[in-house]
Design an enzyme around this catalytic site. Sequence first.
Site, PDB file in Angstrom:
ATOM      1  N   ASN A 146       5.449   1.155  -2.630  1.00 13.95           N
ATOM      2  CA  ASN A 146       4.779   2.218  -3.379  1.00 13.95           C
ATOM      3  C   ASN A 146       4.847   3.467  -2.514  1.00 13.95           C
ATOM      4  O   ASN A 146       4.488   3.429  -1.329  1.00 13.95           O
ATOM      5  CB  ASN A 146       3.330   1.765  -3.627  1.00 13.95           C
ATOM      6  CG  ASN A 146       2.504   2.759  -4.418  1.00 13.95           C
ATOM      7  OD1 ASN A 146       1.989   3.726  -3.856  1.00 13.95           O
ATOM      8  ND2 ASN A 146       2.347   2.526  -5.708  1.00 13.95           N
ATOM      9  N   ILE A 183      -1.812   1.030 -15.642  1.00 13.45           N
ATOM     10  CA  ILE A 183      -2.315   2.322 -15.254  1.00 13.45           C
ATOM     11  C   ILE A 183      -2.769   2.318 -13.789  1.00 13.45           C
ATOM     12  O   ILE A 183      -3.100   1.266 -13.237  1.00 13.45           O
ATOM     13  CB  ILE A 183      -3.512   2.770 -16.144  1.00 13.45           C
ATOM     14  CG1 ILE A 183      -4.669   1.782 -16.059  1.00 13.45           C
ATOM     15  CG2 ILE A 183      -3.076   2.955 -17.569  1.00 13.45           C
ATOM     16  CD1 ILE A 183      -5.938   2.192 -16.832  1.00 13.45           C
ATOM     17  N   GLY A 185     -10.595  -2.380 -12.021  1.00 16.53           N
ATOM     18  CA  GLY A 185     -11.280  -3.627 -12.346  1.00 16.53           C
ATOM     19  C   GLY A 185     -11.416  -3.850 -13.844  1.00 16.53           C
ATOM     20  O   GLY A 185     -10.978  -3.031 -14.650  1.00 16.53           O
ATOM     21  N   GLY A 209      -7.359  -4.167 -14.456  1.00 16.41           N
ATOM     22  CA  GLY A 209      -8.441  -5.077 -14.793  1.00 16.41           C
ATOM     23  C   GLY A 209      -8.050  -6.502 -15.067  1.00 16.41           C
ATOM     24  O   GLY A 209      -8.837  -7.253 -15.645  1.00 16.41           O
ATOM     25  N   CYS A 234      -2.299   9.101  -8.120  1.00 12.96           N
ATOM     26  CA  CYS A 234      -3.500   8.826  -7.324  1.00 12.96           C
ATOM     27  C   CYS A 234      -4.539   9.923  -7.554  1.00 12.96           C
ATOM     28  O   CYS A 234      -4.263  11.096  -7.312  1.00 12.96           O
ATOM     29  CB  CYS A 234      -3.168   8.759  -5.832  1.00 12.96           C
ATOM     30  SG  CYS A 234      -4.642   8.413  -4.850  1.00 12.96           S
ATOM     31  N   LEU A 273      -5.281   7.247   0.254  1.00 16.46           N
ATOM     32  CA  LEU A 273      -3.928   6.871   0.673  1.00 16.46           C
ATOM     33  C   LEU A 273      -3.759   6.735   2.180  1.00 16.46           C
ATOM     34  O   LEU A 273      -2.699   7.053   2.733  1.00 16.46           O
ATOM     35  CB  LEU A 273      -2.897   7.853   0.098  1.00 16.46           C
ATOM     36  CG  LEU A 273      -2.716   7.727  -1.429  1.00 16.46           C
ATOM     37  CD1 LEU A 273      -1.764   8.775  -1.949  1.00 16.46           C
ATOM     38  CD2 LEU A 273      -2.192   6.338  -1.790  1.00 16.46           C
ATOM     39  N   LYS A 286       0.841  -1.198   0.000  1.00 17.18           N
ATOM     40  CA  LYS A 286       0.000   0.000   0.000  1.00 17.18           C
ATOM     41  C   LYS A 286       0.877   1.250   0.000  1.00 17.18           C
ATOM     42  O   LYS A 286       1.928   1.274   0.643  1.00 17.18           O
ATOM     43  CB  LYS A 286      -0.881  -0.015   1.265  1.00 17.18           C
ATOM     44  CG  LYS A 286      -1.725   1.231   1.484  1.00 17.18           C
ATOM     45  CD  LYS A 286      -2.889   1.326   0.527  1.00 17.18           C
ATOM     46  CE  LYS A 286      -3.575   2.687   0.592  1.00 17.18           C
ATOM     47  NZ  LYS A 286      -4.432   2.928  -0.596  1.00 17.18           N
TER      48      LYS A 286
HETATM   49  C1  LIG Z   1      -8.738  -0.015  -3.015  1.00 12.48           C
HETATM   50  C2  LIG Z   1      -7.597   0.415  -3.872  1.00 12.48           C
HETATM   51  C3  LIG Z   1      -6.510   1.080  -3.321  1.00 12.48           C
HETATM   52  C4  LIG Z   1      -5.444   1.496  -4.098  1.00 12.48           C
HETATM   53  N1  LIG Z   1      -4.372   2.118  -3.525  1.00 12.48           N
HETATM   54  C5  LIG Z   1      -3.299   2.468  -4.285  1.00 12.48           C
HETATM   55  C6  LIG Z   1      -2.148   3.046  -3.709  1.00 12.48           C
HETATM   56  O1  LIG Z   1      -2.061   3.228  -2.508  1.00 12.48           O
HETATM   57  N2  LIG Z   1      -1.117   3.396  -4.527  1.00 12.48           N
HETATM   58  C7  LIG Z   1      -1.167   3.181  -5.872  1.00 12.48           C
HETATM   59  O2  LIG Z   1      -0.204   3.498  -6.575  1.00 12.48           O
HETATM   60  N3  LIG Z   1      -2.231   2.602  -6.455  1.00 12.48           N
HETATM   61  C8  LIG Z   1      -3.306   2.246  -5.688  1.00 12.48           C
HETATM   62  N4  LIG Z   1      -4.393   1.645  -6.281  1.00 12.48           N
HETATM   63  C9  LIG Z   1      -4.385   1.402  -7.737  1.00 12.48           C
HETATM   64  C10 LIG Z   1      -4.017  -0.048  -8.067  1.00 12.48           C
HETATM   65  O3  LIG Z   1      -2.724  -0.343  -7.614  1.00 12.48           O
HETATM   66  C11 LIG Z   1      -4.126  -0.302  -9.584  1.00 12.48           C
HETATM   67  O4  LIG Z   1      -3.246   0.568 -10.256  1.00 12.48           O
HETATM   68  C12 LIG Z   1      -5.528  -0.076 -10.101  1.00 12.48           C
HETATM   69  O5  LIG Z   1      -6.465  -0.551  -9.179  1.00 12.48           O
HETATM   70  C13 LIG Z   1      -5.774  -0.734 -11.456  1.00 12.48           C
HETATM   71  O6  LIG Z   1      -5.590  -2.132 -11.397  1.00 12.48           O
HETATM   72  P1  LIG Z   1      -6.808  -3.191 -11.169  1.00 12.48           P
HETATM   73  O7  LIG Z   1      -7.838  -2.846 -12.194  1.00 12.48           O
HETATM   74  O8  LIG Z   1      -6.183  -4.521 -11.351  1.00 12.48           O
HETATM   75  O9  LIG Z   1      -7.306  -2.964  -9.797  1.00 12.48           O
HETATM   76  C14 LIG Z   1      -5.469   1.240  -5.486  1.00 12.48           C
HETATM   77  C15 LIG Z   1      -6.554   0.560  -6.054  1.00 12.48           C
HETATM   78  C16 LIG Z   1      -7.603   0.144  -5.277  1.00 12.48           C
HETATM   79  C17 LIG Z   1      -8.750  -0.579  -5.926  1.00 12.48           C
END
Ligand SMILES: Cc1cc2nc3c(=O)[nH]c(=O)nc-3n(C[C@H](O)[C@H](O)[C@H](O)COP(=O)(O)O)c2cc1C
Lengths: 309, 309, 262, 262
Positions: free
Chosen positions: B103, B195, B221, B248, B134, B77, B49
């Site tokens: 991160n 992304i 997603g 996703g 973010c 965050l 995180k």
């Molecule tokens: C609940 C949640 C918290 C996230 N927290 C962070 C974060 O702290 N730092 C970051 O760089 N990306 C964060 N992300 C983004 C994810 O790392 C990722 O880039 C994004 O969700 C797209 O991928 P996915 O579709 O597989 O979830 C977060 C995503 C979600 C859903």
Amino acid sequence: MSIKPKTAVNIGGSLVIRNPVMTASGTFGYGREYSSLLDLNSLGALVVKGLSLHPRGGNRPPRIAETPAGMLNAIGLQNVGVKTFVAEKLPFLRGFDVPVIANIYGETLEEFEEVAGILNAAGGVSALEVNISCPNVKKGGLAFGAEPDTAREVTKVVRGTTNLPVIVKLSPNVSDITKIALAVEEGGADAVSLINTIKAMAVDVEKRIPLLGNTTGGLSGPAIRPVAVRMVWEVVRCVEVPVIGIGGIVSARDALEFLIVGARALQVGTANFLDPQSAVKIVSGIEDYLEKHSLNDIAELIGSLQIPE
Amino acid sequence: MSIKPKTAVNIGGSLVIRNPVMTASGTFGYGREYSSLLDLNSLGALVVKGLSLHPRGGNRPPRIAETPAGMLNAIGLQNVGVKTFVAEKLPFLRGFDVPVIANIYGETLEEFEEVAGILNAAGGVSALEVNISCPNVKKGGLAFGAEPDTAREVTKVVRGTTNLPVIVKLSPNVSDITKIALAVEEGGADAVSLINTIKAMAVDVEKRIPLLGNTTGGLSGPAIRPVAVRMVWEVVRCVEVPVIGIGGIVSARDALEFLIVGARALQVGTANFLDPQSAVKIVSGIEDYLEKHSLNDIAELIGSLQIPE
Amino acid sequence: MQNSGKIIFNRELAGKHYHLRLILEEPFLKPRPGQFFLIRLNDRLDPLLGRPFSVYDCHHQGRILDFVYRVVGRGTGLFSKLKKGGELSLLGPLGRPFNIFPEAKTLVLIGGGMGAAALNYLLKEYTKGPAGARSICYYLGAKTAGEIIGKAVIERRCQVMLTTDDGSKGRRGLITDLLEEDLESLAAQGAVFYACGPRGMLRRLFELISPYKVSCQVSLEERMACGLGACLGCAVEARGEDDLYRRVCCDGPVFEIGEIVW
Amino acid sequence: MQNSGKIIFNRELAGKHYHLRLILEEPFLKPRPGQFFLIRLNDRLDPLLGRPFSVYDCHHQGRILDFVYRVVGRGTGLFSKLKKGGELSLLGPLGRPFNIFPEAKTLVLIGGGMGAAALNYLLKEYTKGPAGARSICYYLGAKTAGEIIGKAVIERRCQVMLTTDDGSKGRRGLITDLLEEDLESLAAQGAVFYACGPRGMLRRLFELISPYKVSCQVSLEERMACGLGACLGCAVEARGEDDLYRRVCCDGPVFEIGEIVW
Ligand SMILES: Cc1cc2nc3c(=O)[nH]c(=O)nc-3n(C[C@H](O)[C@H](O)[C@H](O)COP(=O)(O)O)c2cc1C
Ligand SMILES: Cc1cc2nc3c(=O)[nH]c(=O)nc-3n(C[C@H](O)[C@H](O)[C@H](O)COP(=O)(O)OP(=O)(O)OC[C@H]3O[C@@H](n4cnc5c(N)ncnc54)[C@H](O)[C@@H]3O)c2cc1C
Ligand SMILES: Cc1cc2nc3c(=O)[nH]c(=O)nc-3n(C[C@H](O)[C@H](O)[C@H](O)COP(=O)(O)OP(=O)(O)OC[C@H]3O[C@@H](n4cnc5c(N)ncnc54)[C@H](O)[C@@H]3O)c2cc1C
Ligand SMILES: Cc1cc2nc3c(=O)[nH]c(=O)nc-3n(C[C@H](O)[C@H](O)[C@H](O)COP(=O)(O)O)c2cc1C
Ligand code: FES
Ligand code: FES
């Protein structure tokens, strides 16, 4: 006995439509294709497939691909050309009591001007929607929509050519959509509509080739709705002109999201493919909602979002 | 008898991971939360995180909302702060044989520098992933990631502070992601990951309030995958450094899309919520695919997309 | 044209093939051979779009529809799990049907793989009256014996020429190879040709048949969204003055083989 | 903790409430009262996330699980259509259970609407041994008579105080009003309190109960993604030194009422 709530909205340039639900360009052909499946007169308005000066063949197949809760298309603005539209498609539509909005596209400013001029003279067209946001063509399209200056310029040119209300259709493929919205408002747009599709891509992993003949395409459908709602929310707070919300609307509930954040009207696109009656079902769903919430006029709903502090 | 195909990849700065599948930041906590549900050692790497200099409380609830084939989050965050991370979370992770990627996030350049410095000295961290993308925080985050100049600057600062490989995580909320990718490459990034989430919004139409306490949030997603694949495809063709694909991915098939267009590795985010075993299932699904297609090394797959002419 | 269908049965046939029978719940039109329906799973946004399936057979003037499909992806995979009593959304009958030549003395049907579906209903229509002096030859190709669908029914209605890629039934090889041997004589008899199957098979057929002046109708497949001619998603490249594309959903799915760029 | 559950039944109870019984197919842990499962529909990306449901009852050491749910949206709407034999993905048991006080002489359960679910299993655990000298009062509130779930079972186990918003059963009014009347005497007896229900009810309870030094555990609801404490999505504002948020999925769902900012 309750009186039916008012659903008419002014979508700019004094064009009032009977309800806020239109069908989106490219997803409803020239109207005729759907005319046996729903009553065109029950629509707020009907936006036809993007028209260019000359007929366009469009992109090589495959042109569509399905993605999670969405679809990609790379039609490439195939169309019969504005003249054939006026000669062969428009007469059929004149037989209906529904505003016809012509979506127009050009590769150059001159083409935009000429297409707008032809439609202005045609009769039976209620407004122009200027497409500066197609991700699937090499020239024109998004080339005009990505920067405020070019977006403003196209708008001015079309504005100068027509007395019809001018709606400018914005692309989501930008860092800040409000800048483009403000620019086209300055350029004389009577309304803005958003969003067009999001540029996207999918791969056939067995063959290791793109699923689309054009490699990339535009993502539409429910998947993009939250992005569209956010952009409409950003735009309604910075422009004065009416905003028409588009993107992933499949039900009245979805349409309400846009109205509540402040869209004056909506367009239903991909949903027409899932259920040809989508648009008319959305109209009646909105009416039901207004009645249930004792709202006598849709104006009370539009922009009624509360942000809890 | 077939030999197992090679799946190790170099994700920049000479960091080689045993397979290309990592868990994405913010979706896998600090690793411990999932450790009873899967073998952390079977992951290519684990991204924790987002860490800031000081602990952050995060945004007001509700923080998540579901959308078609996607979800919104506006966590803001929330995190324990880098010092507590090093003192309380990292020791647990040192017990595993899996690269830990931190991160990091700052509101100012100085904060980025300080956080990077602390992690550089900590031991047990294999790389830094710089979050300039973010959409859910007012300062920092996307403020740095939206423009090439600021993106380059943050990268330089972190680069100057650490010997660890520096991955810069890019935002999709820009007109042209390749410009940002090139800028951070210039700034000294060893890799780019993309992304992050797409800025989005959803409305509770009964209450007429946003579904998120923060009004807007980030869409993740399956819904966003086609957008992510397209952006990775754009970026791999313009930078030299490895590209890590995110967005996703819920199955091996999805992961393959990214590898085929040219991503060197991947991160699995939202899918961890649907099935905690997602990442390990994707690893074995990729292995199966390589075997089935008689590919001895994943390198033969990466970037193997053919564009039929 | 919009309808809701209740599943009467959804039976597994050989090798990932299923036989689906639906009863329509709204007023309906009788489909003609070669026409298809877009069928959508209810209550889902994923998969999003309807799937096109040719009418395999129909009963009670089209109130009861039969489809035969092969599981190839996510959509058909979900279809295969449907149970009796389930409901599906339908749009159809859609598309240009096969042209029927009531006077034709010799008919040649060429089916590869799932091609059988559309040809089955065509065959039924051609054989519902007294046979008369008409001869019908069905050239049926499949990958393997287990993937031959409806052979028994076909054999009752016409003469069947069979090939399988692996030789597990009929002759080993491609169905177009078998046809090639007979083509000259069939063409000389003024035969009318109908074909459905994979693109490779149709392309080969085009090469073989172009020299002859015969009617050869083929049914094409392309991904579809609207099914109504509105989205222009289902384009295939066509020969012709204006060199534009044709829409498989409404200009087709049945085309004269010469209309298409192979 | 990851499991697959086969549906034994999924019965409609009164007013949009359903009773779902599952048998787990993988090794499992016995849930404790107050714990919940994230339940996901298979083969779908829409709805995407699992839905949290409290354990209503369990049998065979947790191999068979009962849930009672109310249809409120798309997910529960789809759940309500599930049939015997269907499969669901489960993650659980999750969360911090209710603290049990084996020595407590007086227990007070306060349930509003679907609150009944978690309290039902708690009640069962408290009443499985010999009753002894313990007295249990269940304050049960519902919108209307048709939405009272499991009253018969509850009445066999303890004393029930009932209100409905519309007065169609029990006293008309809010359950917290009824409780208010008895609260002082209950607190004086050293009663231990447990409550589940809508946030408004719990907030009111907080106001009523704060003056007393008693233990009052409440079960909260918040939207969830991971259910494991990883995503920080299920935050609720908490009182305390550091003023951070608590995660309903793992710091809760059961909290002492005083921990939360109402
Ligand atoms: C609940 C949640 C918290 C996230 N927290 C962070 C974060 O702290 N730092 C970051 O760089 N990306 C964060 N992300 C983004 C994810 O790392 C990722 O880039 C994004 O969700 C797209 O991928 P996915 O579709 O597989 O979830 C977060 C995503 C979600 C859903
Ligand atoms: C006019 C017509 C008639 C057809 N008749 C039959 C039939 O009788 N029996 C049968 O088994 N199949 C038939 N098909 C093919 C059938 O439509 C596809 O096999 C099916 O759509 C695949 O869906 P899927 O989700 O399993 O595959 P996926 O590959 O997951 O589908 C992804 C997308 O591509 C589309 N797609 C994939 N393959 C095809 C294809 N071959 N043609 C058109 N779209 C495709 C899907 O509809 C969907 O939109 C016909 C196709 C057409 C155009
Ligand atoms: C620990 C816990 C235990 C619960 N136990 C029960 C129970 O035993 N019986 C019962 O009927 N309900 C229970 N709920 C509430 C139940 O989870 C929601 O009613 C359900 O998730 C609604 O899903 P939906 O798709 O029908 O609604 P939608 O509104 O369409 O759901 C949209 C999203 O919001 C989430 N959501 C909506 N309402 C709630 C809510 N109240 N709490 C948490 N998430 C919500 C959904 O999970 C989904 O992610 C419990 C909730 C929690 C947190
Ligand atoms: C097949 C298809 C063709 C389209 N053609 C056009 C077009 O010609 N001009 C245009 O401005 N938008 C076009 N669009 C974009 C839609 O009008 C709409 O902006 C977009 O699909 C988002 O809405 P939706 O999610 O409801 O489909 C097209 C969309 C699709 C799916
Ligand atoms: S599927 Fe839309 S035009 Fe054919
Ligand atoms: S649901 Fe993810 S932390 Fe609680």
